[in-house]
Write an enzyme that holds these catalytic residues in place. Structure first.
Site, PDB file in Angstrom:
ATOM      1  N   PHE A   1      21.691   3.733  57.828  1.00  7.94           N
ATOM      2  CA  PHE A   1      21.507   4.920  56.996  1.00  7.94           C
ATOM      3  C   PHE A   1      20.252   5.708  57.403  1.00  7.94           C
ATOM      4  O   PHE A   1      20.271   6.937  57.447  1.00  7.94           O
ATOM      5  CB  PHE A   1      21.409   4.495  55.532  1.00  7.94           C
ATOM      6  CG  PHE A   1      21.290   5.640  54.582  1.00  7.94           C
ATOM      7  CD1 PHE A   1      22.366   6.460  54.313  1.00  7.94           C
ATOM      8  CD2 PHE A   1      20.084   5.896  53.931  1.00  7.94           C
ATOM      9  CE1 PHE A   1      22.264   7.522  53.427  1.00  7.94           C
ATOM     10  CE2 PHE A   1      19.963   6.950  53.042  1.00  7.94           C
ATOM     11  CZ  PHE A   1      21.060   7.756  52.789  1.00  7.94           C
TER      12      PHE A   1
ATOM     13  N   ASP B   1      18.855   0.376  44.277  1.00  9.15           N
ATOM     14  CA  ASP B   1      17.544   0.673  44.854  1.00  9.15           C
ATOM     15  C   ASP B   1      17.458   2.172  45.016  1.00  9.15           C
ATOM     16  O   ASP B   1      18.488   2.838  45.146  1.00  9.15           O
ATOM     17  CB  ASP B   1      17.376   0.040  46.247  1.00  9.15           C
ATOM     18  CG  ASP B   1      18.033   0.898  47.316  1.00  9.15           C
ATOM     19  OD1 ASP B   1      19.267   0.845  47.438  1.00  9.15           O
ATOM     20  OD2 ASP B   1      17.329   1.682  47.993  1.00  9.15           O
TER      21      ASP B   1
ATOM     22  N   CYS C   1       3.124   0.278  29.121  1.00  8.01           N
ATOM     23  CA  CYS C   1       2.601  -0.162  30.419  1.00  8.01           C
ATOM     24  C   CYS C   1       1.078  -0.006  30.462  1.00  8.01           C
ATOM     25  O   CYS C   1       0.480   0.686  29.637  1.00  8.01           O
ATOM     26  CB  CYS C   1       3.274   0.583  31.576  1.00  8.01           C
ATOM     27  SG  CYS C   1       2.582   2.188  32.011  1.00  8.01           S
TER      28      CYS C   1
ATOM     29  N   CYS D   1       5.855   4.051  25.803  1.00  7.70           N
ATOM     30  CA  CYS D   1       5.727   3.094  26.910  1.00  7.70           C
ATOM     31  C   CYS D   1       4.512   2.202  26.670  1.00  7.70           C
ATOM     32  O   CYS D   1       3.455   2.681  26.258  1.00  7.70           O
ATOM     33  CB  CYS D   1       5.566   3.851  28.218  1.00  7.70           C
ATOM     34  SG  CYS D   1       5.392   2.766  29.659  1.00  7.70           S
TER      35      CYS D   1
ATOM     36  N   ASP E   1      17.507  -3.169  54.339  1.00 10.00           N
ATOM     37  CA  ASP E   1      18.636  -2.328  54.742  1.00 10.00           C
ATOM     38  C   ASP E   1      18.712  -2.386  56.267  1.00 10.00           C
ATOM     39  O   ASP E   1      17.725  -2.634  56.950  1.00 10.00           O
ATOM     40  CB  ASP E   1      18.473  -0.894  54.221  1.00 10.00           C
ATOM     41  CG  ASP E   1      19.789  -0.120  54.262  1.00 10.00           C
ATOM     42  OD1 ASP E   1      20.810  -0.681  54.739  1.00 10.00           O
ATOM     43  OD2 ASP E   1      19.811   1.044  53.832  1.00 10.00           O
ATOM     44  N   SER E   2      19.913  -2.159  56.783  1.00 13.25           N
ATOM     45  CA  SER E   2      20.210  -2.429  58.182  1.00 13.25           C
ATOM     46  C   SER E   2      19.662  -1.416  59.171  1.00 13.25           C
ATOM     47  O   SER E   2      19.613  -1.692  60.362  1.00 13.25           O
ATOM     48  CB  SER E   2      21.723  -2.460  58.353  1.00 13.25           C
ATOM     49  OG  SER E   2      22.275  -1.244  57.869  1.00 13.25           O
ATOM     50  N   GLY E   3      19.296  -0.237  58.689  1.00  8.50           N
ATOM     51  CA  GLY E   3      18.824   0.782  59.597  1.00  8.50           C
ATOM     52  C   GLY E   3      19.852   1.865  59.863  1.00  8.50           C
ATOM     53  O   GLY E   3      19.509   2.969  60.273  1.00  8.50           O
TER      54      GLY E   3
HETATM   55  N1  PRF Z   1      24.357   2.607  53.883  1.00 11.79           N
HETATM   56  C1  PRF Z   1      23.181   1.939  54.114  1.00 11.79           C
HETATM   57  N2  PRF Z   1      22.075   2.198  53.414  1.00 11.79           N
HETATM   58  C2  PRF Z   1      22.129   3.138  52.445  1.00 11.79           C
HETATM   59  C3  PRF Z   1      23.298   3.851  52.157  1.00 11.79           C
HETATM   60  C4  PRF Z   1      24.494   3.581  52.906  1.00 11.79           C
HETATM   61  O1  PRF Z   1      25.570   4.147  52.726  1.00 11.79           O
HETATM   62  C5  PRF Z   1      22.977   4.748  51.121  1.00 11.79           C
HETATM   63  C6  PRF Z   1      23.886   5.721  50.480  1.00 11.79           C
HETATM   64  N3  PRF Z   1      23.317   6.350  49.368  1.00 11.79           N
HETATM   65  C7  PRF Z   1      21.627   4.546  50.820  1.00 11.79           C
HETATM   66  N4  PRF Z   1      21.136   3.583  51.627  1.00 11.79           N
HETATM   67  N5  PRF Z   1      23.149   1.013  55.074  1.00 11.79           N
HETATM   68 ZN    ZN Z   2       3.848   3.856  31.036  1.00 16.25          ZN
END
Ligand code: PRF
Ligand code: ZN
Length: 374
Positions: free
Chosen positions: A98, A268, A308, A306, A94-96
């Site tokens: 959020f 995720d 596992c 389950c 993720d880009s950072g």
């Molecule tokens: N943008 C980014 N990461 C995220 C979100 C988003 O809107 C969200 C929203 N639930 C989770 N992670 N870059």
């Molecule tokens: Zn389990």
């Protein structure tokens, strides 16, 4: 040019959900899928070998956290994030954006980027689209995310509109800054909150930039479930059908199924791993708080349905004891089970799509999980 491609295998006749496969430089994975979160270059308590054992084939990590600690230069020097953490499967970062919005104080957004203070030591920092890409290029993730703004819910239409427009301009800058186009794919993030016109505008802007995949951001930020479902319903039709669709930050079993039904391919969330460390397990009969006193003498597995490693070998009473005593092994066991449960759920979802019965599967699952109870 992009190393990320999507193959649409079929759509479920009952629901329209998509069965597909995404190819990356570190292997391929079937979709819909769930990506365990490894914020600090580790899925908390899980070894890469254990992740492979439960059939995780893509994990998520965070630009923001790795930039602060240990620093992307060290990871680059190690040979990239895969080598650094000994994970040979795919990685999405993720880009950072959020994380800056959710973790740091005194943040200030400008056209250039976002000024904020580190959540660790208060140091003044600045994250721009170019910086977010430079860090992700150094990390070497298979899928990078563009820097976006994720406004809180609810947000006024006018604010959301200018935010969407800035996110589009930032996406274009991200694409220009990307220096490893042959090795890493960059996804754009559709914003626009609950507003159909803005989701449409955001999707149109980003699609014109031709990313190899698109995420839906700005959901699961406090809105009711039916709002999320409605937004997904009108947003996924704006998205290309030959590219992967990723719903960010969503991981409750009901939302995974309802997202898949609305055409989402990737998800995720920290939910399964976070609640695990708090002694809560996901089971076929709903959530089970294994730290509760009523499990003190319960020698059954967490989930009798389950298969596992944890459910085959350990009891609720033992796991409760470990967690009550803050023993690390307890957190490992609940984390392992929860991730196994969600990955298995996604496998069941894919099988149901392949057999055109995801709608029926949803009914049965919700009934057993307890979502249909008043
Ligand atoms: N943008 C980014 N990461 C995220 C979100 C988003 O809107 C969200 C929203 N639930 C989770 N992670 N870059
Ligand atoms: Zn389990």
């Amino acid at each position: 040019m992009t190393p990320i491609t999507y193959e649409l295998k079929k759509t479920c006749k009952q629901t329209g959900a998509r069965l597909g496969r995404v190819h990356t430089p570190h292997g391929s994975f079937d979709t819909p899928t769930f990506m365990p979160v490894g914020t600090l270059a580790t899925v908390k308590t899980m070894s890469p070998e254990e992740l492979a054992e439960i059939n995780a084939n893509i994990i998520l990590s965070n630009t923001y956290h790795l930039w602060l600690r240990p620093g992307e230069d060290i990871i680059k020097e190690a040979g990239g994030l895969h080598q650094f953490m000994n994970w040979n499967g795919a990685i999405l970062t993720d880009s950072g954006g959020f994380q800056v919005f959710s973790l740091s104080e005194n943040r200030h957004i400008t056209e250039e980027g976002v000024h904020f203070r580190s959540h660790l030591n208060g140091e003044k920092l600045f994250l721009s689209p170019e910086k977010a890409i430079q860090i992700q290029n150094a990390l070497g993730s298979d899928i990078m995310m563009a820097l976006d703004e994720c406004p809180p819910y609810p947000a006024e239409y006018q604010y959301m509109k200018s935010s969407v427009e800035r996110t589009s301009r930032w996406a274009e800058r991200c694409l220009k800054a990307h220096e490893r186009k042959g090795e890493q794919g960059l996804f754009g993030i559709i914003q626009g909150g609950e507003y159909e016109a803005l989701r449409k505008q955001s999707a149109r802007d980003l699609i014109s930039l031709d990313f190899p995949g698109y995420a839906i951001g700005g959901l699961s930020v406090g809105e009711p479930k039916d709002v999320m479902n409605r937004v997904l319903e009108f947003t996924t039709p704006f998205m290309p059908s030959h590219k992967p669709r990723y719903l960010m930050g969503v991981g409750s079993p009901d939302s995974l199924i309802d997202g898949a039904i609305r055409g989402v391919d990737m998800f995720d969330c920290v939910l399964p791993t976070r609640i695990a460390r708090n002694g809560t397990c996901m089971t076929s009969n709903g959530r089970l708080v294994v730290r509760n006193a009523k499990y003190a003498r319960d020698f059954a597995p967490i989930d009798k349905n389950c298969d596992c490693y944890v459910c085959k070998n350990y009891t609720r009473a033992y796991i409760r004891h470990l967690i009550k005593c803050n023993e690390t092994f307890g957190f490992r066991l609940t984390t392992y089970h929860n991730l196994y449960f969600l990955l298995k759920l996604m496998e069941q979802v894919r099988k149901a799509i392949s057999e055109d019965r995801l709608g029926s599967f949803r009914e049965e699952f919700f009934e057993q999980y307890g979502f249909n109870k008043p």
